[in-house]
Design a protein around this motif. Sequence first.
Motif, mmCIF file in Angstrom:
data_model
loop_
_atom_site.group_PDB
_atom_site.id
_atom_site.type_symbol
_atom_site.label_atom_id
_atom_site.label_comp_id
_atom_site.label_asym_id
_atom_site.label_seq_id
_atom_site.Cartn_x
_atom_site.Cartn_y
_atom_site.Cartn_z
ATOM 1 N N VAL A 159 -13.908 -6.239 21.515
ATOM 2 C CA VAL A 159 -13.298 -6.962 22.639
ATOM 3 C C VAL A 159 -14.376 -7.716 23.408
ATOM 4 N N SER A 160 -14.092 -8.969 23.703
ATOM 5 C CA SER A 160 -15.017 -9.788 24.488
ATOM 6 C C SER A 160 -15.035 -9.326 25.947
ATOM 7 N N LEU A 161 -16.228 -9.432 26.558
ATOM 8 C CA LEU A 161 -16.366 -9.116 27.980
ATOM 9 C C LEU A 161 -16.489 -10.382 28.826
ATOM 10 N N ASP A 162 -16.233 -11.532 28.234
ATOM 11 C CA ASP A 162 -16.258 -12.778 29.003
ATOM 12 C C ASP A 162 -15.248 -12.702 30.146
ATOM 13 N N ASN A 163 -15.690 -13.065 31.343
ATOM 14 C CA ASN A 163 -14.859 -13.112 32.556
ATOM 15 C C ASN A 163 -14.374 -11.746 33.022
ATOM 16 N N VAL A 164 -14.994 -10.668 32.522
ATOM 17 C CA VAL A 164 -14.662 -9.317 32.973
ATOM 18 C C VAL A 164 -15.610 -8.937 34.111
ATOM 19 N N GLY A 165 -15.048 -8.379 35.189
ATOM 20 C CA GLY A 165 -15.862 -8.033 36.352
ATOM 21 C C GLY A 165 -15.392 -6.780 37.065
ATOM 22 N N PHE A 166 -16.166 -6.400 38.082
ATOM 23 C CA PHE A 166 -15.888 -5.214 38.886
ATOM 24 C C PHE A 166 -15.726 -5.601 40.351
ATOM 25 N N GLY A 167 -14.864 -4.861 41.034
ATOM 26 C CA GLY A 167 -14.734 -5.003 42.476
ATOM 27 C C GLY A 167 -14.501 -3.646 43.106
ATOM 28 N N ILE A 168 -14.736 -3.550 44.430
ATOM 29 C CA ILE A 168 -14.416 -2.345 45.202
ATOM 30 C C ILE A 168 -13.470 -2.754 46.319
ATOM 31 N N ILE A 169 -12.534 -1.874 46.631
ATOM 32 C CA ILE A 169 -11.448 -2.224 47.548
ATOM 33 C C ILE A 169 -11.717 -1.661 48.938
ATOM 34 N N GLU A 170 -11.395 -2.448 49.953
ATOM 35 C CA GLU A 170 -11.585 -2.097 51.357
ATOM 36 C C GLU A 170 -10.634 -0.970 51.774
ATOM 37 N N PRO A 171 -11.102 0.030 52.576
ATOM 38 C CA PRO A 171 -12.479 0.248 53.033
ATOM 39 C C PRO A 171 -13.340 0.937 51.982
ATOM 40 N N TYR A 172 -14.658 0.987 52.258
ATOM 41 C CA TYR A 172 -15.602 1.565 51.292
ATOM 42 C C TYR A 172 -15.239 3.007 50.948
ATOM 43 N N ASN A 173 -14.915 3.806 51.977
ATOM 44 C CA ASN A 173 -14.625 5.230 51.803
ATOM 45 C C ASN A 173 -13.145 5.501 52.055
ATOM 46 N N ALA A 174 -12.529 6.330 51.217
ATOM 47 C CA ALA A 174 -11.117 6.670 51.403
ATOM 48 C C ALA A 174 -10.885 7.415 52.704
ATOM 49 N N GLU A 175 -11.912 8.159 53.168
ATOM 50 C CA GLU A 175 -11.782 8.967 54.390
ATOM 51 C C GLU A 175 -12.218 8.213 55.645
ATOM 52 N N ALA A 176 -12.431 6.884 55.522
ATOM 53 C CA ALA A 176 -12.884 6.092 56.671
ATOM 54 C C ALA A 176 -11.908 6.211 57.835
ATOM 55 N N ASN A 177 -12.455 6.191 59.053
ATOM 56 C CA ASN A 177 -11.616 6.285 60.260
ATOM 57 C C ASN A 177 -10.734 5.051 60.428
ATOM 58 N N THR A 178 -11.238 3.911 59.989
ATOM 59 C CA THR A 178 -10.455 2.672 60.106
ATOM 60 C C THR A 178 -10.123 2.141 58.714
ATOM 61 N N HIS A 179 -8.917 1.667 58.581
ATOM 62 C CA HIS A 179 -8.438 1.092 57.329
ATOM 63 C C HIS A 179 -7.769 -0.214 57.725
ATOM 64 N N SER A 180 -8.545 -1.307 57.667
ATOM 65 C CA SER A 180 -8.122 -2.564 58.281
ATOM 66 C C SER A 180 -6.861 -3.166 57.684
ATOM 67 N N PHE A 181 -6.569 -2.851 56.431
ATOM 68 C CA PHE A 181 -5.386 -3.417 55.783
ATOM 69 C C PHE A 181 -4.218 -2.441 55.762
ATOM 70 N N LEU A 182 -4.352 -1.298 56.432
ATOM 71 C CA LEU A 182 -3.273 -0.308 56.471
ATOM 72 C C LEU A 182 -2.679 -0.297 57.871
ATOM 73 N N ASN A 183 -1.432 -0.681 57.976
ATOM 74 C CA ASN A 183 -0.768 -0.773 59.274
ATOM 75 C C ASN A 183 0.614 -0.145 59.200
ATOM 76 N N GLY A 184 0.857 0.821 60.105
ATOM 77 C CA GLY A 184 2.149 1.508 60.117
ATOM 78 C C GLY A 184 2.415 2.261 58.839
ATOM 79 N N GLY A 185 1.340 2.728 58.186
ATOM 80 C CA GLY A 185 1.489 3.488 56.956
ATOM 81 C C GLY A 185 1.712 2.649 55.714
ATOM 82 N N LYS A 186 1.661 1.318 55.859
ATOM 83 C CA LYS A 186 1.882 0.431 54.716
ATOM 84 C C LYS A 186 0.710 -0.523 54.558
ATOM 85 N N LEU A 187 0.285 -0.730 53.337
ATOM 86 C CA LEU A 187 -0.780 -1.683 53.067
ATOM 87 C C LEU A 187 -0.283 -3.104 53.304
#
Length: 409
Positions: A159-187
């Motif tokens: 399998v070719s790896l052309d255009n294959v990449g990695f990302g990490i999703i906000e926030p860095y830590n699952a246990e972070a005190n703030t989750h900027s994209f989580l509002n009212g229990g919904k992403l």
Amino acid sequence: MNNIIKHSFFILLTMLTMLVASCSYDEQINTYNVEVRLNHNVDGVAVKMTNSIGSTFEAATDANGIARFTLPSGIYSVSASKVSDDEYFRHVYNGALSDVAIGSNNTTIELPVSITTMQTTNPILIKELYNGGCQKDDGSGKFAIDKCIILYNNSSETVSLDNVGFGIIEPYNAEANTHSFLNGGKLDYADKDWIPALNGIWYFQKGNTIAPYSELVVNVHGAIDNTPTYSNSINYANTAYYCMYDMEATSSDGGKYNNTRYYPSPADVIATSHYLKAVKYGKSNAWPMSQTSPAVILFRTEDITPKQFGENPDNIIYPTGNEGNIVYACLKIPRRWVIDAMEVYNATALAKCKKRLTPDLDNGYATLTGGYGHSLIRKVEKTVDGHAIYQDTNNSTNDFYEADNCSLR
């Protein structure tokens, strides 16, 4: 009158004789045994032979790639075709010949067949994630600048790896005190077609591939032999390994991934073609993959390179209230591009952890106790001809287990 009757009877008799002779002639048409041999030993390929008057004869190949016919003499065209689907690929077999003369017994026709393989789904998986670090030799704490992600090709095709990449999703830590994209229990992006990749992305250089049923090691931080200093760590000085190393990627504030603690010069044995490239749009001097609980995605861009997509400001998103703040800059990765995804929760802070990946990407989470050399490893579902096939239910709770050590040790 009698002469007329006699003459008519003679004509009728002659016609009947000709008809009988004709039938006898048809019944005596010679036939010949013919073998059509493909240049691949593939069974079940449909082979057709059509003669000059449009008569078509069909047979299927056996396990040796041979189709057998009994044919009248003539000039024939020959064709072969088959479409075969497995879990990840479609294989199309095609071949044709024309002006093939049949007129002697035991005729063998060599028919070249081409095989076109098309990927229908992506067989590359995250096989292992080692991100929590290990204990230092002097007992003073943990060393965690030795992370890696191990991929696996779950199929029988390269399998070719052309255009294959990695990302990490906000926030860095699952246990972070703030989750900027989580509002009212919904992403905020739960009903969108994208997911926010924080800070930067990494992607393979063109031309790299992953072999069938094999793993591929990608070092995230510390692409050297770490074991002389930390004996519990990993030796990444291996010609087969890849690493995230790009001192040139620059964000809008002029920042680069140039923290030499995280990015010492890679081991000499790692080829520069194995260096992953970065697109940096956030604020940091190292890609901040969590030591406790990252959410990692593996993706492949479509009709555009990761660099082109990541450098387009129209693809950047900020959480509500932090618009334009480079600290929170995220790239909107289309969810259809995601090949695999993995949500990790901190085993020592489970009650605080919150989901970042949508259910279609990962409907669960794997738990990690960081700092002790532990690694998250995907479960083997079965073996096929001696090759491991790894489980993939899009639920990390089911698919991964916490191992005492990274498999590279």
